[in-house]
Design an enzyme around this catalytic site. Structure first.
Site, PDB file in Angstrom:
ATOM      1  N   HIS A  31       0.846  -1.208   0.000  1.00 24.85           N
ATOM      2  CA  HIS A  31       0.000   0.000   0.000  1.00 24.85           C
ATOM      3  C   HIS A  31       0.882   1.259   0.000  1.00 24.85           C
ATOM      4  CE1 HIS A  31      -3.304   2.639   0.802  1.00 24.85           C
ATOM      5  NE2 HIS A  31      -4.103   1.739   1.358  1.00 24.85           N
TER       6      HIS A  31
ATOM      7  N   GLU B  57      -0.413   1.056  -5.877  1.00 28.91           N
ATOM      8  CA  GLU B  57      -0.075  -0.167  -5.158  1.00 28.91           C
ATOM      9  C   GLU B  57      -0.005  -1.383  -6.073  1.00 28.91           C
ATOM     10  OE1 GLU B  57      -2.995  -0.577  -2.024  1.00 28.91           O
ATOM     11  OE2 GLU B  57      -3.516   1.534  -2.241  1.00 28.91           O
TER      12      GLU B  57
END
Length: 325
Positions: free
Chosen positions: A171, A282
């Site tokens: 992330h 991501e």
């Protein structure tokens, strides 16, 4: 590791971070650095040779377990988002990892000296919410040129013969100058799931992705390289996920996220206007969960680099970004 008193380069330093949480500082000879907290195995800082921060970390980030750290590179495992019965983004990002004393061979270049191996295993407490045995090994490497590499190996160690399924994401919060002056290239013409529209499926129409409102999308069947172009700073981030065989299949998705103003203001550990200085792009596996049988291992790797960009009337020099090295 060299001793600081020897005057030699200290490539790996074990120290304490915010609130006394253990962290590791990786350094390379050109002056670039990275910081990794054992809490969450989370990279919270990545600086180039000029000392410029390349990752976003919220000024309101709390370093108080069990709260996840807002910014850097949280690891979403064994669940991305709310796509399952677990808490959002799973539990790996708010567990205390250990330094791996006996890591298996990793597919990273041997000349790199600045790296750390971490490991997370199942616990009886976690088994109550996710009843599986596993080993998650992570290597974080800082290359001599400043590239940041993260290699994950997840193994099913169940003894009951049962497979398990998981979704996953690195992330990554990139630090940017102004969200309105950023574009993402490499995802044009692709299908995506729009999380703001109940995961409805659309096809990207623009020649590049730009931002003027909240965005939360998972692009599908993505290429091995994505470019995040910061026009104002004349910098391009390259996200590569081609370090392993079939990596395009392993990391089939790329999630793009920015909360924009209303959601930022409603998030306690996020500054009201900090959405302007961050963008999440991501490497992820979110559309189709990965299934591992007992004894099987999944490997996924992302590599980040930051390079100068050249412009003419706002146009990116294409040789600087998506062209394969």
């Amino acid at each position: 590791m060299s001793s600081p008193s020897s005057g030699e380069m200290v490539f790996v330093e074990h120290t304490k971070g915010v609130n006394g949480l253990p962290k590791v500082i990786l350094r390379e000879v050109r002056g670039c650095s990275a910081e990794v907290y054992l809490y969450g195995a989370q990279v919270t800082s990545w600086k180039n040779e000029h000392g410029e921060e390349l990752l976003f970390l919220s000024s309101k980030a709390t370093f108080k377990p069990p709260k996840a750290i807002r910014g850097g590179i949280p690891i979403c495992f064994p669940q991305f988002g709310v796509q399952g019965s677990l808490e959002q983004h799973g539990f790996a990002r708010n567990r205390h990892w250990m330094v791996d004393p006996d890591p298996p061979p990793f597919l990273t270049c041997s000349p790199n000296k600045a790296f750390i191996d971490l490991i997370l295993k199942h616990s009886e407490e976690d088994a109550k919410i996710w009843p599986h045995r596993y080993e998650f090994r992570l290597r974080v490497t800082l290359g001599p040129g400043g590239d940041l590499m993260m290699t994950s190996r997840i193994r099913n160690t169940n003894t009951d013969g049962k497979p398990f399924m998981f979704t996953f994401s690195y992330h990554t919060y990139f630090a940017i100058t102004d969200i309105s002056e950023v574009r993402v290239e490499g995802l044009e013409t692709l299908d995506y799931l729009d999380y703001l529209k109940n995961k409805e499926r659309f096809t990207e129409q623009g020649d590049a992705i730009t931002f003027e409102a909240e965005v939360d999308k998972a692009y599908l069947s993505t290429p091995t390289k994505i470019a995040i172009i910061d026009h104002e700073r004349k910098r391009t981030y390259e996200l590569r996920k081609d370090g392993l065989p079939d990596a395009a299949l392993l990391f089939s998705s790329a999630v793009v996220w920015n909360p924009w103003d209303k959601k930022a203001k409603a998030t306690p550990d996020f500054g009201d206007n900090e959405y302007k200085q961050m963008l999440c792009v991501e490497a992820a596996c979110v559309e189709k969960p990965i299934t591992l049988k007992p004894g099987e291992e999944w490997r996924g790797r992302q590599e980040l680099s930051a390079v100068p960009s050249s412009y003419c009337s706002g146009q990116l020099d294409p040789q600087k970004a998506l062209q394969s090295s």
